[in-house]
Write a protein that holds these residues in place. Structure first.
Motif, PDB file in Angstrom:
ATOM      1  N   GLU A 114      83.166  34.692 103.362  1.00 47.31           N
ATOM      2  CA  GLU A 114      83.269  33.639 102.264  1.00 47.31           C
ATOM      3  C   GLU A 114      84.599  32.897 102.150  1.00 47.31           C
ATOM      4  O   GLU A 114      84.735  31.698 101.997  1.00 47.31           O
ATOM      5  N   GLN A 115      85.634  33.820 102.170  1.00 46.23           N
ATOM      6  CA  GLN A 115      87.108  33.272 102.066  1.00 46.23           C
ATOM      7  C   GLN A 115      87.392  32.353 103.264  1.00 46.23           C
ATOM      8  O   GLN A 115      88.061  31.275 103.268  1.00 46.23           O
ATOM      9  N   ILE A 116      86.990  33.135 104.372  1.00 41.29           N
ATOM     10  CA  ILE A 116      87.284  32.462 105.671  1.00 41.29           C
ATOM     11  C   ILE A 116      86.612  30.987 105.885  1.00 41.29           C
ATOM     12  O   ILE A 116      87.157  29.910 106.154  1.00 41.29           O
ATOM     13  N   GLU A 117      85.411  30.875 105.430  1.00 41.27           N
ATOM     14  CA  GLU A 117      84.547  29.632 105.460  1.00 41.27           C
ATOM     15  C   GLU A 117      85.166  28.609 104.508  1.00 41.27           C
ATOM     16  O   GLU A 117      85.078  27.413 104.744  1.00 41.27           O
ATOM     17  N   MET A 118      85.716  29.171 103.371  1.00 34.62           N
ATOM     18  CA  MET A 118      86.150  28.126 102.428  1.00 34.62           C
ATOM     19  C   MET A 118      87.521  27.645 102.880  1.00 34.62           C
ATOM     20  O   MET A 118      87.947  26.468 102.804  1.00 34.62           O
ATOM     21  N   ASP A 119      88.391  28.644 103.677  1.00 31.88           N
ATOM     22  CA  ASP A 119      89.489  28.064 103.979  1.00 31.88           C
ATOM     23  C   ASP A 119      89.318  27.047 105.167  1.00 31.88           C
ATOM     24  O   ASP A 119      90.127  26.034 105.480  1.00 31.88           O
ATOM     25  N   GLU A 120      88.337  27.328 106.210  1.00 36.55           N
ATOM     26  CA  GLU A 120      88.006  26.464 107.059  1.00 36.55           C
ATOM     27  C   GLU A 120      87.526  25.053 106.714  1.00 36.55           C
ATOM     28  O   GLU A 120      88.000  24.167 107.294  1.00 36.55           O
ATOM     29  N   ALA A 121      86.774  25.147 105.623  1.00 38.94           N
ATOM     30  CA  ALA A 121      86.354  23.917 105.153  1.00 38.94           C
ATOM     31  C   ALA A 121      87.386  22.934 104.422  1.00 38.94           C
ATOM     32  O   ALA A 121      87.529  21.703 104.681  1.00 38.94           O
ATOM     33  N   LYS A 122      88.420  23.801 103.859  1.00 40.52           N
ATOM     34  CA  LYS A 122      89.500  23.241 103.147  1.00 40.52           C
ATOM     35  C   LYS A 122      90.351  22.376 104.234  1.00 40.52           C
ATOM     36  O   LYS A 122      90.846  21.291 104.235  1.00 40.52           O
ATOM     37  N   LYS A 125      89.401  21.545 107.267  1.00 40.79           N
ATOM     38  CA  LYS A 125      88.607  20.488 107.875  1.00 40.79           C
ATOM     39  C   LYS A 125      88.778  19.181 107.036  1.00 40.79           C
ATOM     40  O   LYS A 125      89.049  18.112 107.523  1.00 40.79           O
ATOM     41  N   ARG A 126      88.745  19.240 105.785  1.00 42.48           N
ATOM     42  CA  ARG A 126      88.935  18.252 104.770  1.00 42.48           C
ATOM     43  C   ARG A 126      90.228  17.776 104.843  1.00 42.48           C
ATOM     44  O   ARG A 126      90.327  16.529 104.737  1.00 42.48           O
ATOM     45  N   TRP A 127      91.258  18.572 105.198  1.00 44.24           N
ATOM     46  CA  TRP A 127      92.741  18.248 105.095  1.00 44.24           C
ATOM     47  C   TRP A 127      92.917  17.318 106.441  1.00 44.24           C
ATOM     48  O   TRP A 127      93.427  16.205 106.575  1.00 44.24           O
ATOM     49  N   LYS A 128      92.367  17.786 107.468  1.00 45.29           N
ATOM     50  CA  LYS A 128      92.556  17.214 108.824  1.00 45.29           C
ATOM     51  C   LYS A 128      91.870  15.660 108.763  1.00 45.29           C
ATOM     52  O   LYS A 128      92.320  14.580 109.327  1.00 45.29           O
ATOM     53  N   ILE A 129      90.600  15.742 108.173  1.00 49.31           N
ATOM     54  CA  ILE A 129      89.989  14.428 108.067  1.00 49.31           C
ATOM     55  C   ILE A 129      90.736  13.419 107.378  1.00 49.31           C
ATOM     56  O   ILE A 129      90.867  12.242 107.597  1.00 49.31           O
ATOM     57  N   SER A 130      91.295  13.712 106.097  1.00 49.30           N
ATOM     58  CA  SER A 130      91.943  12.838 105.241  1.00 49.30           C
ATOM     59  C   SER A 130      93.163  12.570 105.862  1.00 49.30           C
ATOM     60  O   SER A 130      93.779  11.427 105.692  1.00 49.30           O
TER      61      SER A 130
END
Length: 100
Positions: free
Chosen positions: A52-60, A62-67
């Motif tokens: 769950e932590q890995i998935e949260m970090d990956e989502a964060k 991804k959002r950082w890369k998009i922004s």
């Protein structure tokens, strides 16, 4: 042997050891249980908590890369529109030039 969260020594309370509880759910990690590590020093009580932590970090990330790409794209567009504006303000002569 890991010190407990309330370990008292030499007149001071020591900080809890980083392996005392799960990084995600804060569940106490006993000395006789498996500890699942992630990114060097983040302990987890189970593979599920770690995942769950890995998935949260990956989502964060991804959002950082998009922004980040949106910001760099808007900077590029700003530079392009400035170039277009300066190009439209330039006078260009067309015709034939004869040199003798």
């Amino acid at each position: 042997m890991r010190p407990s969260a309330s370990h008292y020594a030499g007149g001071e309370y020591n900080r809890p050891h980083f392996l005392d509880s799960c990084t995600l759910c804060q569940k106490h990690l006993s000395q006789n249980s498996d500890i699942y590590m992630y990114r060097g020093n983040a302990p987890f009580c189970s593979q599920e908590c770690r995942q769950e932590q890995i998935e949260m970090d990956e989502a964060k990330e991804k959002r950082w890369k998009i922004s980040s790409s949106k910001r760099s794209s808007s900077v590029r567009q700003s530079k392009d529109s400035t170039t277009e504006e300066s190009d439209t303000n330039k006078a260009v002569r067309t015709g034939t030039v004869a040199v003798a």
